[in-house]
Design a protein around this motif. Sequence first.
Motif, PDB file in Angstrom:
ATOM      1  N   LEU A 150       0.817  -1.202   0.000  1.00 47.30           N
ATOM      2  CA  LEU A 150       0.000   0.000   0.000  1.00 47.30           C
ATOM      3  C   LEU A 150       0.862   1.267   0.000  1.00 47.30           C
ATOM      4  CD1 LEU A 150      -2.951   0.900   0.057  1.00 47.30           C
ATOM      5  CD2 LEU A 150      -2.844   0.894   2.561  1.00 47.30           C
ATOM      6  N   ILE A 208      -5.575   7.850  -1.018  1.00 49.01           N
ATOM      7  CA  ILE A 208      -6.143   6.531  -1.290  1.00 49.01           C
ATOM      8  C   ILE A 208      -5.677   6.116  -2.679  1.00 49.01           C
ATOM      9  CG2 ILE A 208      -8.307   5.240  -1.553  1.00 49.01           C
ATOM     10  CD1 ILE A 208      -9.561   7.608   0.140  1.00 49.01           C
ATOM     11  N   PHE A 226      -7.915   2.042  -6.618  1.00 49.06           N
ATOM     12  CA  PHE A 226      -8.982   1.706  -5.675  1.00 49.06           C
ATOM     13  C   PHE A 226     -10.125   2.719  -5.787  1.00 49.06           C
ATOM     14  CE2 PHE A 226     -10.731   1.331  -1.292  1.00 49.06           C
ATOM     15  CZ  PHE A 226     -10.991  -0.035  -1.299  1.00 49.06           C
ATOM     16  N   GLN A 227      -9.775   3.991  -5.889  1.00 50.28           N
ATOM     17  CA  GLN A 227     -10.795   5.032  -6.058  1.00 50.28           C
ATOM     18  C   GLN A 227     -11.586   4.819  -7.349  1.00 50.28           C
ATOM     19  OE1 GLN A 227      -9.619   9.190  -5.296  1.00 50.28           O
ATOM     20  NE2 GLN A 227      -7.668   8.426  -4.490  1.00 50.28           N
ATOM     21  N   ASN A 281      -3.403   3.021   5.445  1.00 51.39           N
ATOM     22  CA  ASN A 281      -4.329   1.915   5.703  1.00 51.39           C
ATOM     23  C   ASN A 281      -5.668   2.439   6.213  1.00 51.39           C
ATOM     24  OD1 ASN A 281      -1.435   0.938   6.043  1.00 51.39           O
ATOM     25  ND2 ASN A 281      -2.527  -1.008   6.018  1.00 51.39           N
ATOM     26  N   THR A 290      -7.650   4.242   3.407  1.00 51.75           N
ATOM     27  CA  THR A 290      -8.179   3.274   2.436  1.00 51.75           C
ATOM     28  C   THR A 290      -9.319   2.470   3.053  1.00 51.75           C
ATOM     29  OG1 THR A 290      -5.980   3.111   1.408  1.00 51.75           O
ATOM     30  CG2 THR A 290      -7.565   1.382   0.873  1.00 51.75           C
TER      31      THR A 290
END
Length: 621
Positions: A276, A292, A296-297, A400, A403
């Motif tokens: 990450l 983030i 993933f976004q 972390n 996210t």
Amino acid sequence: MNHDNSKKPSGKPPYNRSGSQDSLDELSLDDYWKEIENIHEASNSNREQEVVVKEPDEGELEEEWLKEAGLSNLFGEAAGDSQESMVVLATLTRTQSAAVQKRVETVTQTMRKKNKQYQVPDVRDIFKQQNDSEQKATDGVKTAENKTETQEETEEDPACNHHIGDSSLRHAVPASDSDINVEISFSEQAATLSDNPAGKVARDKDDDTLTPDFRLPKNKTGTTKIGDLAPQDMKKVRSLALIELTAIFDIFGAEVKPQKTIKIKTKESGLFGVPLTVLLEQDQKRMPGTRIPLFFQKLISYIEEGKLDTEGLLRIPGVAARVKSLCQELEAKFYEGTFNWEHVKQHDAASLLKLFIRELPQPLLTVEYLKAFQNVQKLPTKKHQLQALNLLVLLLPEGNRDTLKALLEFLQRVIDHRDKNKMTLKNVAMVMAPNLFMFHGLGSKSTEQSEFVMAAGTANIMLFLIKYQNLLWTIPTFLVNQVRKQNAESQRKEKKDKAVKKLLKKMAYDREKHEKQDKNISDIKNVNDADVPQGVIRVQAPHLSKVSMAIQLTEELKASDVVARFLSQKSGTVQVVKKDEVFLYEIGGNIGERCLDDNTYMKDLYLLNPNAEWVIKSKNC
């Protein structure tokens, strides 16, 4: 968590369910076991090596714990320079002190066995001095409803008062079981309850109320959310959260032993299977300020654009071969901006989202604290479990935590469409739990019974993370007050040290020059605070049309009122600013910097931190 046997256990479990499973019968766990099967079918067989957890001896674990708690100067070669550690120790509650003392004693015994001559200060005297004052914490929990006269002590600087960490004891305890008292140490509350005649806290009874409507009673000095504090204060919060969490677990006989991993070679670029921190570093080069991962976004936004009404979203897996092909294509084209999203099906996109989480070399909840998250199920009541999760969220690294927050907010939006997608809170928790908690690096051989216990427990934890996410991202008031006390103690020691140094060197100073400098500083202060009468604060707003304003404190004046007064001023050449773009900050005094929520009562906060400056600015300033 090891799932070598991925099949759902058959038949009724031949044992009594624990309190963490009170509403999760075997039938309701079908989604969990199906997800386990889907994960095994879609597992990445190309992974060359898994992260393996290093198992240090108990002394090494406790030594690492003390470092994480900001108390590394209590032992080793740096033990002689332990002023910072002593400041921390002086501000701990009774139960927190007991947790620290237990770890110090273990480290001391380990060093003796290894014939190490490290100096380890005997902190028992410090804790003994605290016992009298911290006993008030226990008494306060028991009798807070009857306390009305506790403001007899006054000093020049309220921030230096030893009762600042316990100021919450002047307030009444929450009126109902659904209220979460964040003003009194969670571990102190637990210790007081465990001292009842029965000798232990009663485990929640089995009933249909799986998730009570927990709430936070309003606090006049304002609610503090993660992100509201300056980094230096947030570092103190994290250390205190570890001590507090450990104290709670000690009371109930559970374990908080941060795990460590053996360093292995991981991917240094790409999307899947990349640490990450590496993902965020590469994304921040493309888009500064990214918190983030961009991929993933994008996955979340694409799933939402395709409508969250899709039945079985997250539960029904995508076609394995197609998902694998999409992974390869995304790795090659995502950052080039050439990937075509138009033909990605909803279930495939949801499977990519879960795969991304599972393929992180270290779990989103971190190797260090994954077991602690799992062990939350061992705490006796839902309230204790929620309190422990709150502290664990504070312990997560920023990347972390950010996210995880984005994931939980997305999951809640999925649940908001449950009438059409048939994904209730329980369904989503069941499906997502294996993706966050199934990590083979921490695994040990499991039995059918332990598989069921872990399934029910982690599903409940996942459910709590989703439902109470707003509460979990709040910093308890008692931790903020302990940070204030630490800052005040440090300032007092620093002031004392400066006074001694000044005395020793006074003959070397040019007294006349020194007095002139003092006069200049005094003149500057007088200009900034000119003619500010008692009960009035001066608020600075350097980016607004009116840069300064003296405001009279009243019992009902809130932070939102202060901001509104500035924004109501006619704007000349200065750009008009909207209310949600600027906030009132408390800066200095016994806090580094704190963004105030709208419902903060200014007079109450002023009494808590009279030496603060008050500044209106945006969070980007």
